[in-house]
Design a protein around this motif. Structure first.
Motif, PDB file in Angstrom:
ATOM      1  N   GLY A 151      -9.384   5.548   8.638  1.00 28.99           N
ATOM      2  CA  GLY A 151     -10.130   4.425   8.402  1.00 28.99           C
ATOM      3  C   GLY A 151     -11.848   5.083   9.627  1.00 28.99           C
ATOM      4  O   GLY A 151     -12.509   4.112   9.887  1.00 28.99           O
ATOM      5  N   HIS A 152     -12.102   6.066   8.958  1.00 29.87           N
ATOM      6  CA  HIS A 152     -12.894   7.083   9.580  1.00 29.87           C
ATOM      7  C   HIS A 152     -13.637   7.338   7.700  1.00 29.87           C
ATOM      8  O   HIS A 152     -13.156   8.425   7.331  1.00 29.87           O
ATOM      9  CB  HIS A 152     -12.889   8.567  10.386  1.00 29.87           C
ATOM     10  N   ILE A 193      -1.966  10.644   7.644  1.00 27.19           N
ATOM     11  CA  ILE A 193      -2.388  10.481   8.714  1.00 27.19           C
ATOM     12  C   ILE A 193      -3.051   9.326   9.169  1.00 27.19           C
ATOM     13  O   ILE A 193      -3.384   8.697   8.218  1.00 27.19           O
ATOM     14  CB  ILE A 193      -4.362  11.264   9.133  1.00 27.19           C
ATOM     15  N   GLY A 194      -2.277   8.685   9.945  1.00 26.61           N
ATOM     16  CA  GLY A 194      -2.191   7.489  10.550  1.00 26.61           C
ATOM     17  C   GLY A 194      -0.853   6.672  10.967  1.00 26.61           C
ATOM     18  O   GLY A 194      -0.049   7.329   9.944  1.00 26.61           O
ATOM     19  N   ARG A 195      -0.562   5.965  12.607  1.00 23.28           N
ATOM     20  CA  ARG A 195       0.558   5.126  11.931  1.00 23.28           C
ATOM     21  C   ARG A 195       0.387   4.224  12.400  1.00 23.28           C
ATOM     22  O   ARG A 195       1.131   3.467  13.421  1.00 23.28           O
ATOM     23  CB  ARG A 195       0.826   6.483  13.048  1.00 23.28           C
ATOM     24  N   THR A 200       1.029  -0.825   0.001  1.00 18.43           N
ATOM     25  CA  THR A 200      -0.010   0.177  -0.262  1.00 18.43           C
ATOM     26  C   THR A 200       0.905   0.979   0.301  1.00 18.43           C
ATOM     27  O   THR A 200       0.313   2.313  -0.749  1.00 18.43           O
ATOM     28  CB  THR A 200      -0.690  -0.357   0.967  1.00 18.43           C
ATOM     29  N   LEU A 203      -4.596  18.892  13.926  1.00 15.60           N
ATOM     30  CA  LEU A 203      -4.461  17.747  13.167  1.00 15.60           C
ATOM     31  C   LEU A 203      -5.185  18.646  11.753  1.00 15.60           C
ATOM     32  O   LEU A 203      -4.589  18.610  10.584  1.00 15.60           O
ATOM     33  CB  LEU A 203      -5.353  16.749  13.148  1.00 15.60           C
ATOM     34  N   VAL A 212       0.766   1.102   7.398  1.00 17.95           N
ATOM     35  CA  VAL A 212       0.263   2.372   6.315  1.00 17.95           C
ATOM     36  C   VAL A 212       0.597   3.581   6.553  1.00 17.95           C
ATOM     37  O   VAL A 212       1.765   3.728   6.076  1.00 17.95           O
ATOM     38  CB  VAL A 212      -1.033   2.589   5.945  1.00 17.95           C
ATOM     39  N   THR A 217      -2.135  -1.239  -4.716  1.00 20.50           N
ATOM     40  CA  THR A 217      -2.349  -2.051  -3.751  1.00 20.50           C
ATOM     41  C   THR A 217      -1.669  -4.112  -3.894  1.00 20.50           C
ATOM     42  O   THR A 217      -0.428  -4.269  -4.113  1.00 20.50           O
ATOM     43  CB  THR A 217      -2.747  -2.739  -2.380  1.00 20.50           C
ATOM     44  N   HIS A 267      -1.859  11.170  14.594  1.00 21.84           N
ATOM     45  CA  HIS A 267      -2.331  10.419  14.587  1.00 21.84           C
ATOM     46  C   HIS A 267      -3.796  10.689  15.876  1.00 21.84           C
ATOM     47  O   HIS A 267      -4.216  12.143  16.178  1.00 21.84           O
ATOM     48  CB  HIS A 267      -2.200   9.454  15.317  1.00 21.84           C
ATOM     49  N   SER A 268      -4.393   9.640  15.914  1.00 26.35           N
ATOM     50  CA  SER A 268      -5.321  10.020  17.724  1.00 26.35           C
ATOM     51  C   SER A 268      -4.920  10.227  18.405  1.00 26.35           C
ATOM     52  O   SER A 268      -6.357  11.417  19.309  1.00 26.35           O
ATOM     53  CB  SER A 268      -5.895   8.462  17.866  1.00 26.35           C
ATOM     54  N   ASN A 328     -13.643   2.520   3.563  1.00 28.48           N
ATOM     55  CA  ASN A 328     -15.240   2.408   4.705  1.00 28.48           C
ATOM     56  C   ASN A 328     -16.098   1.734   4.080  1.00 28.48           C
ATOM     57  O   ASN A 328     -16.811   2.387   2.990  1.00 28.48           O
ATOM     58  CB  ASN A 328     -15.272   3.733   5.463  1.00 28.48           C
ATOM     59  N   ALA A 336      -4.399   8.054   6.239  1.00 31.35           N
ATOM     60  CA  ALA A 336      -4.701   6.782   6.518  1.00 31.35           C
ATOM     61  C   ALA A 336      -5.218   5.920   8.045  1.00 31.35           C
ATOM     62  O   ALA A 336      -4.530   5.930   9.011  1.00 31.35           O
ATOM     63  CB  ALA A 336      -3.423   5.859   6.053  1.00 31.35           C
ATOM     64  N   VAL A 349      -5.931   3.528  -4.625  1.00 32.86           N
ATOM     65  CA  VAL A 349      -5.326   3.042  -3.873  1.00 32.86           C
ATOM     66  C   VAL A 349      -5.112   1.258  -3.619  1.00 32.86           C
ATOM     67  O   VAL A 349      -4.145   0.779  -3.545  1.00 32.86           O
ATOM     68  CB  VAL A 349      -4.897   3.889  -2.069  1.00 32.86           C
ATOM     69  N   GLY A 350      -6.532   0.785  -3.682  1.00 33.93           N
ATOM     70  CA  GLY A 350      -7.168  -0.546  -3.494  1.00 33.93           C
ATOM     71  C   GLY A 350      -6.514  -1.451  -4.787  1.00 33.93           C
ATOM     72  O   GLY A 350      -5.214  -2.439  -4.647  1.00 33.93           O
TER      73      GLY A 350
HETATM   74  P1  NAD Z   1      -5.363   1.254  11.954  1.00 34.17           P
HETATM   75  O1  NAD Z   1      -6.574   1.686  12.195  1.00 34.17           O
HETATM   76  O2  NAD Z   1      -4.245   0.101  12.192  1.00 34.17           O
HETATM   77  O3  NAD Z   1      -4.530   2.237  11.707  1.00 34.17           O
HETATM   78  C1  NAD Z   1      -5.487   3.770  11.913  1.00 34.17           C
HETATM   79  C2  NAD Z   1      -4.466   5.109  12.534  1.00 34.17           C
HETATM   80  O4  NAD Z   1      -5.169   6.561  12.339  1.00 34.17           O
HETATM   81  C3  NAD Z   1      -3.974   4.967  13.597  1.00 34.17           C
HETATM   82  O5  NAD Z   1      -2.962   5.391  13.307  1.00 34.17           O
HETATM   83  C4  NAD Z   1      -4.942   5.571  14.685  1.00 34.17           C
HETATM   84  O6  NAD Z   1      -4.094   6.777  15.535  1.00 34.17           O
HETATM   85  C5  NAD Z   1      -5.024   7.457  13.193  1.00 34.17           C
HETATM   86  N1  NAD Z   1      -6.211   7.427  13.565  1.00 34.17           N
HETATM   87  C6  NAD Z   1      -7.798   7.372  13.903  1.00 34.17           C
HETATM   88  N2  NAD Z   1      -8.739   7.912  14.811  1.00 34.17           N
HETATM   89  C7  NAD Z   1      -8.341   8.810  14.078  1.00 34.17           C
HETATM   90  C8  NAD Z   1      -8.211  10.970  14.565  1.00 34.17           C
HETATM   91  N3  NAD Z   1      -9.990  10.576  15.209  1.00 34.17           N
HETATM   92  N4  NAD Z   1      -7.673  11.795  14.447  1.00 34.17           N
HETATM   93  C9  NAD Z   1      -6.462  11.221  13.490  1.00 34.17           C
HETATM   94  N5  NAD Z   1      -6.105  10.132  13.366  1.00 34.17           N
HETATM   95  C10 NAD Z   1      -6.839   8.532  14.292  1.00 34.17           C
HETATM   96  O7  NAD Z   1      -5.782   1.816   9.849  1.00 34.17           O
HETATM   97  P2  NAD Z   1      -4.815   0.933   8.812  1.00 34.17           P
HETATM   98  O8  NAD Z   1      -5.050  -0.156   9.036  1.00 34.17           O
HETATM   99  O9  NAD Z   1      -3.828   2.289   9.050  1.00 34.17           O
HETATM  100  O10 NAD Z   1      -5.842   1.124   7.365  1.00 34.17           O
HETATM  101  C11 NAD Z   1      -6.871   3.091   7.417  1.00 34.17           C
HETATM  102  C12 NAD Z   1      -7.498   2.963   6.135  1.00 34.17           C
HETATM  103  O11 NAD Z   1      -6.464   2.876   5.460  1.00 34.17           O
HETATM  104  C13 NAD Z   1      -8.428   2.159   6.669  1.00 34.17           C
HETATM  105  O12 NAD Z   1      -9.669   1.941   5.650  1.00 34.17           O
HETATM  106  C14 NAD Z   1      -8.615   0.853   6.301  1.00 34.17           C
HETATM  107  O13 NAD Z   1      -9.100  -0.829   5.605  1.00 34.17           O
HETATM  108  C15 NAD Z   1      -7.247   1.272   4.501  1.00 34.17           C
HETATM  109  N6  NAD Z   1      -6.066   0.437   3.912  1.00 34.17           N
HETATM  110  C16 NAD Z   1      -6.107   0.575   2.715  1.00 34.17           C
HETATM  111  C17 NAD Z   1      -5.598  -0.152   2.216  1.00 34.17           C
HETATM  112  C18 NAD Z   1      -5.904  -0.123   0.504  1.00 34.17           C
HETATM  113  O14 NAD Z   1      -5.158  -1.299  -0.187  1.00 34.17           O
HETATM  114  N7  NAD Z   1      -6.469   0.767  -0.149  1.00 34.17           N
HETATM  115  C19 NAD Z   1      -4.903  -0.451   2.452  1.00 34.17           C
HETATM  116  C20 NAD Z   1      -4.490  -0.998   4.232  1.00 34.17           C
HETATM  117  C21 NAD Z   1      -5.531  -0.192   4.640  1.00 34.17           C
END
Ligand code: NAD
Length: 290
Positions: free
Chosen positions: A210-211, A164-166, A141, A195, A170, A266, A189-190, A232, A208, A262-263
């Motif tokens: 997931g909301h 966004i996301g750690r 990804t 932010l 991803v 990947t 991150h959260s 989502n 990245a 991105v899907g």
């Molecule tokens: P994860 O749940 O492991 O991580 C989510 C991250 O978002 C965490 O690091 C968290 O700190 C952060 N987060 C959560 N709520 C937050 C907030 N309110 N404010 C700021 N940051 C916040 O998820 P992941 O595995 O990294 O995947 C993220 C998204 O990407 C999901 O929707 C997943 O389905 C998607 N994904 C898509 C592909 C693809 O091929 N397109 C591959 C992997 C994941």
């Protein structure tokens, strides 16, 4: 709409065509790349993902082995299956579809995949090699995200990239790959306090989280490159990203759609890792063969 779409399907088709050409070169040298995909349990989304990977292999001429194991599989049984594939020289890539059923330690399973067959790029050796800039299998990804950014002609060097996301699969690796290309990288991150302000400063924004629709238009700097990793399932039953697409399209210069962004990239990058694995394990260089 002002933003130009980054067409993940078209880019993925080009990457898969590269993988197919590499497969043909490998076959000419007597090597048929082979990917083993292990699915434990009946998770519907995982079944869809695995079917897609098997189909991609067929499209690229890559041999695939699909191992479907019951939900009741023990950790030891899974480790034994991995060990058998690890010692099979006709298998070049091993992928265990995540998530695994409760009771199986994901870390122990990932650690059991030999780094040279770890085409997901999740093993500690590959992660460490990526961090230190050594040749390795890049996680699919994040590697796909970089390829999509580069496809726009955007120079990453010197830009402010906000991720966004750690997560380990991803957020962290995409940040690392951007840093390796000399971006100034902010990881949100959260627990991040400002932010919205940080996102609004991003020349390159990778979401990245997931909301659904987490990123609205006001969080996007006009002219930014926006990569939406999120997948989502919305209340309408359809797939949506982490970015409010309509609002983002009014401000971004480039934007990835969901689905079709991105899907597919990947999945395509997994095919490239598999041909790379087959070449390496047979002492061949894809660069020299092309
Ligand atoms: P994860 O749940 O492991 O991580 C989510 C991250 O978002 C965490 O690091 C968290 O700190 C952060 N987060 C959560 N709520 C937050 C907030 N309110 N404010 C700021 N940051 C916040 O998820 P992941 O595995 O990294 O995947 C993220 C998204 O990407 C999901 O929707 C997943 O389905 C998607 N994904 C898509 C592909 C693809 O091929 N397109 C591959 C992997 C994941």
């Amino acid at each position: 709409m002002h933003a130009q779409l980054i067409d993940g399907k078209a880019l993925a088709a080009a990457v898969k065509a590269e993988a197919a050409a590499e497969t043909a070169s490998l076959q000419a040298a007597g090597v048929t790349p082979c990917l083993a995909v292990i699915l434990v349990g009946e998770d519907p989304a995982s079944q869809v993902y695995v079917r897609g990977k098997i189909r991609d292999c067929a499209e690229c001429g890559i041999r695939s082995l699909e191992l479907r194991l019951p939900e009741t599989t023990t950790q030891q049984e899974l480790l034994d299956r991995i060990a058998a594939l690890a010692s099979d020289s006709t298998v070049h890539g091993i992928l265990v579809q995540l998530p695994l059923p409760a009771g199986i330690d994901e870390r122990a399973i990932i650690d059991a995949i030999p780094p040279e067959k770890d085409v997901d790029g999740f093993s500690p050796v590959n992660v460490g090699r990526m961090q230190t800039g050594q040749p390795c299998f890049l996680p699919c990804t994040p590697a796909g995200c970089i390829r999509m950014i580069e496809s726009t002609g955007t120079v990453i060097d010197g830009k402010h990239a906000v991720v966004i996301g750690r997560s380990n699969i991803v957020g962290k690796p995409v940040a690392q790959l951007l840093l390796a290309r000399n971006a100034t990288v902010t990881i949100c991150h959260s627990h991040t306090r400002n932010l919205r302000e940080l996102c609004a400063q991003a020349d390159i924004l990778v979401a990245a989280v997931g909301h659904e629709a987490f990123v609205d238009g006001s969080m996007i700097k006009p002219g930014a490159v926006v990569i939406d990793v999120g997948i989502n399932r919305g209340s309408d039953g359809k797939l949506h990203g982490d970015v409010n697409f309509a609002q983002a399209a009014e401000r971004a210069a480039f934007l990835t759609p969901v689905p079709g962004g991105v899907g597919p990239m990947t999945r395509a990058m997994l095919m490239k890792n598999t041909t790379q694995a087959a070449a390496m394990q047979n002492g061949l260089s894809l660069e020299k063969m092309s």
